[in-house]
Design a protein around this motif. Structure first.
Motif, short mmCIF file in Angstrom:
data_model
loop_
_atom_site.label_atom_id
_atom_site.label_comp_id
_atom_site.label_asym_id
_atom_site.label_seq_id
_atom_site.Cartn_x
_atom_site.Cartn_y
_atom_site.Cartn_z
N MET A 1 0.84 -1.19 0.00
CA MET A 1 0.00 0.00 0.00
C MET A 1 0.89 1.24 0.00
N THR A 2 0.39 2.31 -0.60
CA THR A 2 1.02 3.61 -0.43
C THR A 2 0.01 4.51 0.28
N GLY A 3 0.52 5.48 1.03
CA GLY A 3 -0.39 6.34 1.77
C GLY A 3 0.25 7.65 2.16
N ASP A 4 -0.58 8.64 2.35
CA ASP A 4 -0.15 9.94 2.83
C ASP A 4 -0.25 9.94 4.36
N ARG A 5 0.88 10.16 5.02
CA ARG A 5 0.91 10.05 6.48
C ARG A 5 -0.09 10.99 7.15
N GLY A 6 -0.12 12.24 6.70
CA GLY A 6 -1.03 13.21 7.31
C GLY A 6 -2.48 12.80 7.18
N ALA A 7 -2.84 12.30 6.00
CA ALA A 7 -4.22 11.86 5.79
C ALA A 7 -4.56 10.67 6.68
N LEU A 8 -3.63 9.71 6.79
CA LEU A 8 -3.87 8.53 7.61
C LEU A 8 -3.96 8.89 9.08
N GLU A 9 -3.21 9.89 9.53
CA GLU A 9 -3.31 10.32 10.92
C GLU A 9 -4.73 10.77 11.24
N GLN A 10 -5.43 11.31 10.25
CA GLN A 10 -6.78 11.79 10.46
C GLN A 10 -7.82 10.69 10.33
N CYS A 11 -7.71 9.84 9.30
CA CYS A 11 -8.79 8.89 9.02
C CYS A 11 -8.50 7.47 9.49
N GLU B 1 -4.86 4.18 13.51
CA GLU B 1 -4.43 2.85 13.92
C GLU B 1 -3.41 2.24 12.96
N ALA B 2 -3.41 2.70 11.70
CA ALA B 2 -2.42 2.19 10.75
C ALA B 2 -1.02 2.59 11.17
N LEU B 3 -0.88 3.81 11.67
CA LEU B 3 0.43 4.30 12.09
C LEU B 3 0.81 3.79 13.48
N GLN B 4 -0.18 3.30 14.21
CA GLN B 4 0.05 2.75 15.55
C GLN B 4 0.27 1.24 15.54
N ALA B 5 0.26 0.65 14.34
CA ALA B 5 0.40 -0.81 14.19
C ALA B 5 -0.65 -1.56 14.99
N ARG B 6 -1.88 -1.07 14.97
CA ARG B 6 -2.98 -1.66 15.68
C ARG B 6 -3.67 -2.74 14.86
N GLY B 7 -4.14 -3.78 15.52
CA GLY B 7 -4.92 -4.82 14.85
C GLY B 7 -4.17 -5.41 13.67
N PRO B 8 -4.81 -5.49 12.49
CA PRO B 8 -4.14 -6.10 11.33
C PRO B 8 -2.94 -5.30 10.86
N GLU C 1 4.92 -3.70 7.52
CA GLU C 1 6.15 -2.95 7.72
C GLU C 1 5.95 -1.58 7.08
N ILE C 2 6.25 -0.53 7.84
CA ILE C 2 6.11 0.81 7.30
C ILE C 2 7.42 1.22 6.65
N GLY C 3 7.35 1.53 5.37
CA GLY C 3 8.53 1.96 4.62
C GLY C 3 8.43 3.43 4.26
N ASN C 4 9.56 4.02 3.98
CA ASN C 4 9.63 5.42 3.58
C ASN C 4 10.06 5.47 2.12
N ALA C 5 9.20 6.00 1.27
CA ALA C 5 9.50 6.02 -0.16
C ALA C 5 10.73 6.87 -0.46
N ALA C 6 11.03 7.83 0.43
CA ALA C 6 12.22 8.65 0.23
C ALA C 6 13.49 7.90 0.59
N ARG C 7 13.33 6.78 1.34
CA ARG C 7 14.47 5.92 1.69
C ARG C 7 14.04 4.49 1.39
N PRO C 8 14.16 4.04 0.15
CA PRO C 8 13.61 2.75 -0.28
C PRO C 8 14.11 1.59 0.56
N LEU C 9 13.21 0.61 0.72
CA LEU C 9 13.57 -0.62 1.43
C LEU C 9 14.66 -1.35 0.67
#
Length: 445
Positions: free
Chosen positions: A92-102, A105-112, A117-125
């Motif tokens: 998945m790709t996502g905008d951090r600011g948008a996910l913080e609002q909607c 739990e995605a940024l908190q590693a909650r549930g599923p 693994e959270i990756g940073n597109a500016a620093r590729p895995l």
């Protein structure tokens, strides 16, 4: 492990996603909440699912505390994982600011999300040029489980620069409805979707939630139609449970949440709500079992842990209660009732100094200075022998409380003072405090 790519620009995230998943099954995020996972046509495992701008799958524009379960990230992501095989991968790709609002739990590693693994597109895995190497290109299609006659989605035309399939008109209408910030517009679009395909259970489900925003009891009829079309869809029973709770029918709510939990054993929110209703109807033992099942699928959920702490205390299991509530204060220190509930457990364990510290921390973080909790802090001070501190806290809290709450607060404080007085004779200051409580109770009655 799945991957959620944040950071960088949208183009950078898209390029990094294709590097990790060069031949993916492409899924449209905006319509994802409304498609049927049961009818998801996929090639054999292993395969990679690519969803760009995942925040579009979690619109949170409804008003009045209403939110359609299909748009909630823990449900939708768990549903997607359950539909895939153990060797499949989601990128998945996502905008951090948008996910913080909607979907915080995605940024908190909650549930599923704990499986991502959270990756940073500016620093590729650090993966090779072959990416994840999971699966071939696929011309994917979704269709609504309750509408087998609905037109299939168009195939992916260009895997080198993948685009998701064109969604069906019903899905487009529902996506537009829930992306709208206007509740009236949402209701109109949901009515259009239901008229376009009367056999689409998802349209009736979405329509019911739109009705609920308007406190319109036609939500009940829409949910009945959805249940008739797709009786084995847990999301419908979950929404029914929410409706019955709003109508103060706890027994029917319990039955609906139980059905949702039976149909989807990984549905943490269904078990959490089931636990709450069981606590009212069947007692703490049944409630605790449901809460523990909910926690197994969402270990970082401080609300579930708080419920476990409270129910364990009701069962007299103070050590278990303390352990759960200390986790709450660690995971979510801003959750003031975690501190207050811990204080109450420690008070019942006669650890008054620790109880005072927990209550004080809750009060420090509580902008409302909840009167009931401040009164309990006062009684913890009283139990510790600090009558002056108890006076300082209790009477202002009682005066700030709503008129219909004051007598209850005074009665609880008096019962505590009386119970402590039966353990050992109270010194004069404590006796005077208890007598004033009794006088105030008579005056308020």
């Amino acid at each position: 492990m799945h991957v959620l790519l944040l950071g960088g620009t949208a183009d950078e995230r898209a390029r990094e996603a294709l590097r990790l998943a060069p031949a993916p099954v492409v899924v449209d995020a905006a319509t994802l909440p409304f498609v049927s996972f049961a009818r998801l046509e996929l090639p054999p495992s292993p395969r990679t699912i690519l969803i760009e701008a995942i925040e579009r799958a979690f619109p949170d524009n409804q008003i009045g505390g209403t939110r359609l379960v299909l748009t909630q990230s823990t449900y939708l992501t768990q549903k997607l994982i359950d539909a895939l095989g153990a060797d499949d991968c989601i990128v998945m790709t996502g905008d951090r600011g948008a996910l913080e609002q909607c979907a915080p739990e995605a940024l908190q590693a909650r549930g599923p999300w704990r499986r991502f693994e959270i990756g940073n597109a500016a620093r590729p895995l650090g993966l090779g040029a072959g990416g994840l190497g999971l699966g071939d290109s696929y011309r994917g299609r979704f269709s609504d489980a309750a509408s087998p006659e609905s037109p299939p989605l168009s195939p992916v035309a260009n895997v080198a620069s993948p685009q998701p399939p064109a969604p069906s008109p019903v899905f487009e209408l529902l996506a537009a409805a829930y992306a709208s910030r206007d509740a009236a517009d949402r209701l109109r679009l949901c009515l259009d979707a239901a008229a376009l395909d009367p056999g689409a259970a998802v349209a009736q489900l979405a329509l019911a939630s739109a009705y609920r925003e308007h406190q319109d009891l036609r939500a009940r009829d829409a949910l009945a139609r959805a249940a008739a079309l797709a009786p084995a869809w847990e999301a419908i029973h979950y929404e029914l449970g929410k409706l019955w709770l709003a109508l103060d029918d706890t027994a029917r709510a319990r039955d609906s949440f139980q059905r949702a939990a039976d149909l989807m054993p990984t549905f943490s929110a269904a078990f959490s709500n089931l636990g709450a209703t069981l606590g009212e109807l069947s007692g703490p033992d049944a409630a605790l079992a449901a809460f523990h099942h909910a926690l197994a699928n969402d270990p970082g959920n401080h609300t579930i842990l708080s419920n476990i702490g409270v129910v364990s205390r009701e069962r007299g299991q103070l050590d278990e209660s303390e352990a759960a509530l200390r986790q709450v204060t660690t995971i979510a220190p801003e959750f003031v009732f975690g501190h207050y509930n811990l204080g109450h457990t420690l008070f019942l364990a006669a650890r008054y100094a620790e109880a005072i510290a927990a209550y004080e921390e809750g009060a420090r973080r509580d902008p409302r200075k909840t009167p009931q909790q401040i009164c309990r802090l006062a009684m913890a001070r009283f139990a510790a022998g600090d009558v002056a501190g108890a006076e300082r806290d209790l009477w202002p809290a009682v005066s700030r409380a709503a008129a219909d709450e004051r007598e209850d607060l005074l009665l609880e404080a008096y019962e505590i003072a009386h119970a402590l007085g039966t353990v050992r004779p109270p010194p004069p200051a404590q006796q005077a405090f208890a007598e004033r409580l009794a006088a105030e109770i008579v005056k308020s009655g």
